[in-house]
Scaffold this active site. Structure first.
Site, PDB file in Angstrom:
ATOM      1  N   ASN A   1      -4.702  -5.889  -7.535  1.00 49.20           N
ATOM      2  CA  ASN A   1      -3.547  -6.022  -6.630  1.00 49.20           C
ATOM      3  C   ASN A   1      -3.665  -7.284  -5.788  1.00 49.20           C
ATOM      4  OD1 ASN A   1      -3.216  -3.452  -7.600  1.00 49.20           O
ATOM      5  ND2 ASN A   1      -3.964  -2.467  -5.743  1.00 49.20           N
ATOM      6  N   ASP A   2      -4.825  -7.433  -5.170  1.00 47.37           N
ATOM      7  CA  ASP A   2      -5.010  -8.629  -4.351  1.00 47.37           C
ATOM      8  C   ASP A   2      -5.325  -9.848  -5.201  1.00 47.37           C
ATOM      9  OD1 ASP A   2      -4.514  -8.022  -1.633  1.00 47.37           O
ATOM     10  OD2 ASP A   2      -6.226  -6.674  -1.684  1.00 47.37           O
TER      11      ASP A   2
ATOM     12  N   HIS B   1       0.819  -1.213   0.000  1.00 47.19           N
ATOM     13  CA  HIS B   1       0.000   0.000   0.000  1.00 47.19           C
ATOM     14  C   HIS B   1       0.848   1.257   0.000  1.00 47.19           C
ATOM     15  CE1 HIS B   1      -3.315  -2.738   0.681  1.00 47.19           C
ATOM     16  NE2 HIS B   1      -4.007  -1.814   0.061  1.00 47.19           N
TER      17      HIS B   1
ATOM     18  N   GLU C   1     -11.485  -9.707  -5.701  1.00 45.42           N
ATOM     19  CA  GLU C   1     -10.050  -9.774  -5.427  1.00 45.42           C
ATOM     20  C   GLU C   1      -9.656 -11.110  -4.814  1.00 45.42           C
ATOM     21  OE1 GLU C   1      -9.007  -6.402  -2.997  1.00 45.42           O
ATOM     22  OE2 GLU C   1     -10.723  -6.625  -1.703  1.00 45.42           O
TER      23      GLU C   1
ATOM     24  N   ARG D   1     -15.374   2.555  -0.322  1.00 47.11           N
ATOM     25  CA  ARG D   1     -15.171   1.174   0.121  1.00 47.11           C
ATOM     26  C   ARG D   1     -15.220   1.115   1.639  1.00 47.11           C
ATOM     27  NH1 ARG D   1      -9.775  -1.873  -1.675  1.00 47.11           N
ATOM     28  NH2 ARG D   1      -8.867  -0.606  -0.025  1.00 47.11           N
TER      29      ARG D   1
ATOM     30  N   ARG E   1     -10.594   4.721  -0.742  1.00 45.88           N
ATOM     31  CA  ARG E   1     -10.111   3.842   0.332  1.00 45.88           C
ATOM     32  C   ARG E   1     -10.308   4.591   1.648  1.00 45.88           C
ATOM     33  NH1 ARG E   1      -5.825   2.669  -3.726  1.00 45.88           N
ATOM     34  NH2 ARG E   1      -5.493   0.426  -3.885  1.00 45.88           N
TER      35      ARG E   1
ATOM     36  N   ARG F   1       2.095  -9.633  -1.803  1.00 45.35           N
ATOM     37  CA  ARG F   1       2.337  -8.411  -2.581  1.00 45.35           C
ATOM     38  C   ARG F   1       3.347  -7.489  -1.917  1.00 45.35           C
ATOM     39  NH1 ARG F   1      -3.551  -5.433  -2.049  1.00 45.35           N
ATOM     40  NH2 ARG F   1      -2.539  -3.420  -2.197  1.00 45.35           N
TER      41      ARG F   1
ATOM     42  N   CYS G   1     -10.198  -1.444 -10.461  1.00 44.01           N
ATOM     43  CA  CYS G   1      -9.645  -0.399  -9.592  1.00 44.01           C
ATOM     44  C   CYS G   1      -8.265  -0.758  -9.036  1.00 44.01           C
ATOM     45  CB  CYS G   1     -10.601  -0.062  -8.463  1.00 44.01           C
ATOM     46  SG  CYS G   1     -10.834  -1.412  -7.322  1.00 44.01           S
TER      47      CYS G   1
HETATM   48  C1  PEP Z   1      -6.762  -4.230  -4.966  1.00 43.52           C
HETATM   49  O1  PEP Z   1      -6.570  -5.168  -4.203  1.00 43.52           O
HETATM   50  O2  PEP Z   1      -6.505  -4.280  -6.186  1.00 43.52           O
HETATM   51  C2  PEP Z   1      -7.316  -2.955  -4.457  1.00 43.52           C
HETATM   52  C3  PEP Z   1      -7.687  -1.998  -5.269  1.00 43.52           C
HETATM   53  O3  PEP Z   1      -7.382  -2.794  -3.117  1.00 43.52           O
HETATM   54  P1  PEP Z   1      -6.132  -2.513  -2.159  1.00 43.52           P
HETATM   55  O4  PEP Z   1      -4.928  -2.265  -3.025  1.00 43.52           O
HETATM   56  O5  PEP Z   1      -6.479  -1.365  -1.308  1.00 43.52           O
HETATM   57  O6  PEP Z   1      -6.003  -3.793  -1.393  1.00 43.52           O
HETATM   58 MG    MG Z   2      -7.428  -5.161  -2.205  1.00 42.33          MG
END
Ligand code: PEP
Ligand code: MG
Length: 748
Positions: A619-620, A356, A596, A498, A462, A630, A667
């Protein structure tokens, strides 16, 4: 043999000077393997040769002895990166006699590469006068020893204990946020000192007690985390100190004394100094040497406590001039708490490109390099260059290098001017397809929310950062106030908020969660469903905040099954009936889920009628699909945003949503990545949500590309077994279109 191995490693790791350590290692290895000769060679990549560093049994009197990579059996081990076991070495075709080594007396040879993170750092060799084929046990003993040795050598090299290189070498890390920065490194080593704390009285005793407890908790969490991180380290002493600190901090006597001192009216830090000094001098007076030496440990513990006491105050960091910030572990909250204009770039020793903190660096447009091995004490205050495209860091660069990088920074500025020219206009591809470009916001307590009027709304807000930056959960009123300002910034556009997604790498300071696998643990919706009070409060705050603008959509993170969705929907319904009873004009928000967790790929058709939209968190999704953390720099090469399985999953999600007529947006970070965004449009996606710093670039790229070109690229991508091929294919396309400036070499 295992215990011998452990003994050798322990003895060696206790020696401060690395040359002495290597000498000890060769001596001990000869004893353990009952052989006469053991030698360590280290690779000098620039000179393409192996340099003898330590030996027992060869003729070596401190003069440099080199073997080219192309020469002899040692060179062969380096080149093949495999062990070589020969009873009669002279019969091997690669055998070469080096007269200066005096190795004519040795017949047998067992050599093994010293490998660290896929790189052969050197070669470890044992030799014997009599012909002898070393058995399998002995071979694996040497291989294991070489693996341990690799860690010691890699560490010593980053600490600058010796230099094999002759020219200026760049230090490499993981590129996490693009851009180039030139400036001064700044490493925060200003630990507060116990001796600097002066007598001060508490204004509010209760608050001081609370302050102290928070600091103790933070310190305990930090010790546990550090201990776990160092668990694989060989140096047991380092580990033991964390156990001792934890033990002391949990000691009821110490806690009682601290509490009593504050109760007397002293401020928490002054109480810490007095109690710690009393304990420390008590230890210092003890007759047992071991216990006497603990006096220093107690003082160190005091310093750590002081550090956390000061940090709970959330003091804002200020610098005289903008700096390249170097930190051990960059966290989203640290980054969010420093004004953007004070940061030229950030370097973090821990972390990877999709943590993050890295996402936030990109959102802020600050170049970042993560997972770097650096000797911190040698860089503070020095001039340097950070190349966020390739992950290179240059310390005290030459004039020529500075000139080259200044030119690159100028090119960057020109590119930014070019793409910013039509930022306000909506995004259409060159053949007229409308692409919704939305904003990812919320990571930085929202100074940046107003920046982007060129977007079609907020695709992901977020909410967690404002929770991370406080000492307690924000009240319903505070949340309402904050969400209202966000929705009011986009009164005619949709704002997707979210619900709280903490856990993983976003731990609340006032609610430490200790888990072995935090990313697989109490995260996102799992946490909030276990705390309906917190969830309801947040949902009510969002709804109340939307009363005037009526532009709210609610997004649920980390949903992995139908039950979680049902439970969340029920609570949302409850919150709605509560707020509408007070203000009937509040509209019912749309509700969607993040995709995700891979289970959602299969469940989606069965859940579609319960929700209004979905948003894909790449991302997740990548992390869980590829089973790769990650945040972990060691496996950052496994985390491939364009892994074929990820691209196939994205194709599957798009096709499923199309069939179900379910609105879908992306996203995750891929949506704002120049290459990723185009690939996603090729897969069919028409709604992309990204960091503010990517909006202009992505719009520019879309305006200069046709959908059919992208569709054909996407279908080609879906047939590739390797992520590298997909990336290379897209890179070729970028070059062909004159877009190379958007990616530059070395990225991904
Ligand atoms: C993701 O997981 O792609 C996402 C947008 O949420 P975050 O990066 O906040 O986990
Ligand atoms: Mg996520």
């Amino acid at each position: 043999m295992l215990s011998q191995l452990r003994d050798i490693v322990e003895q060696v790791s206790r020696v401060e000077n690395v040359h002495a350590a290597l000498q000890l290692l060769v001596k001990q290895t000869c004893l353990a393997m009952h052989t006469e000769c053991c030698t360590i060679y280290l690779a000098n990549e620039e000179m393409q040769r192996l340099e003898l560093m330590a030996t027992q049994g060869l003729r070596f009197h401190g003069n440099k002895i080199h073997i080219n990579f192309s020469e002899g059996l040692v060179g062969l081990v380096k080149r093949s990166a495999e062990p070589l076991n020969l009873a009669e070495a002279s019969k091997h075709p690669n055998f070469k006699y080096f007269s200066q080594l005096g190795e004519e007396v040795y017949q047998s040879f067992l050599g093994t590469p010293i490998i660290h993170r896929k790189q052969v750092l050197g070669v470890l060799v044992v030799q014997q006068k009599e012909p002898r084929l070393f058995d399998e046990m002995e071979e694996s003993f040497l291989v294991t020893l070489a693996a341990q040795l690799a860690v010691i050598i890699a560490h010593a090299q980053t600490q600058g204990q010796w230099r094999l290189e002759k020219t200026q070498q760049a230090i490499r890390g993981i590129p996490a946020s693009s851009g180039v920065a030139i400036g001064q490194f700044w490493w925060d080593n200003s630990q507060p000192l116990l001796s600097d704390v002066s007598p001060a009285s508490a204004l509010d005793i209760e608050r001081e007690q609370e302050w102290l407890l928070l600091a103790i908790e933070a310190a305990l969490t930090d010790f546990r985390r550090m201990r776990k991180k160092l668990d694989s380290e060989i140096n047991k002493d380092t580990l033991a100190i964390f156990d001792l600190f934890t033990h002391l901090l949990n000691d009821p006597m110490l806690r009682k004394d601290l509490k009593a001192q504050i109760q007397k009216g002293d401020r928490a830090d002054w109480a810490v100094r007095q109690v710690v000094e009393t304990y420390s001098s008590r230890f210092a007076r003890m007759s047992d040497t071991y216990l006497r030496e603990r006096a220093q440990d107690v003082r160190e513990l005091g310093q750590r406590l002081l550090y956390f006491l000061h940090n709970t105050e959330n003091e804002q960091q200020t610098f005289e001039q903008p700096v390249i910030l170097v930190v051990r572990e960059l966290t989203a909250s640290l980054l969010a708490s420093i004004p953007k204009d004070q940061l030229l770039a950030v370097i973090s020793l821990e972390g990877a490109a999709n943590s993050h903190a890295a996402i936030l660096s990109r959102a802020l447009g600050i170049p970042a390099v993560m997972g770097v091995s650096l000797n911190l004490n040698t860089i503070n205050g020095k001039q340097g260059i950070v190349d966020g495209y390739s992950g290179k860091i240059l310390i005290s660069p030459s004039r020529q290098l500075l000139k080259e990088y200044r030119a690159l920074a100028n090119e960057e500025r020109e590119l930014a001017n070019m793409v910013n020219q039509r930022i306000e206009e909506p995004a259409y591809t060159s053949d007229g397809e409308r692409i919704e470009v939305l904003l990812n916001a919320g990571l930085s307590a929202d100074a940046n929310i107003a920046v982007n009027q060129g977007v079609d709304g907020v695709g992901l807000y977020r909410t967690e950062i404002s929770f991370l930056l406080q000492h307690r959960f924000p009240s319903e009123e505070e949340q309402t106030h904050q969400y209202k300002s966000v929705m009011a910034t986009y009164p005619d556009k949709r704002v997707v908020m979210r619900s709280l997604d903490i856990g993983g790498d976003k731990a609340l300071p006032y609610l430490p969660i200790e888990e072995d696998n935090p990313f697989l643990g109490w995260r996102g919706i799992r946490f909030t469903l276990d705390h309906p009070d917190i969830f309801l409060m947040q949902i009510r705050a969002m709804m109340k905040a939307s009363a005037e603008t009526q532009n709210l959509s609610i997004l649920l993170p980390m949903v992995s099954g139908a039950q979680e969705l049902d439970d969340a929907l029920l609570l949302i319904e409850q919150a709605y009936s509560e707020v509408v009873a007070i203000n009937a004009s509040i509209a019912r928000p749309q509700v969607g889920i993040m995709i995700e967790v891979p289970s959602m790929l299969y469940l989606l058709p069965l859940l579609a009628d319960k929700i209004d939209f979905v948003s894909v968190g790449t991302n997740d999704l990548t992390q869980y699909l590829l089973a790769v953390d990650r945040n972990n720099s060691r496996v950052s090469n496994v985390y491939e945003s364009m892994h074929p399985a990820v691209i196939m999953a994205l194709d599957h999600i798009y096709q499923t949503c199309k069939q179900l007529k379910l609105p879908v947006c992306i996203c995750g970070e891929l949506a704002g990545d120049p290459i990723g965004s185009l690939l996603l449009v090729g897969l069919g996606y028409r709604s992309l949500s990204m960091n503010t710093s990517n909006v202009a670039k992505v719009k520019y790229l879309l305006r200069h590309t046709r959908v059919d070109e992208l569709e054909s690229l996407a279908s080609q991508a879906l047939t590739q077994p390797y992520g590298n091929n997909i990336y290379a294919m897209m890179q070729d396309f970028f070059e062909l279109k004159g877009f190379s400036g958007f990616i530059r070499a070395g990225k991904k």
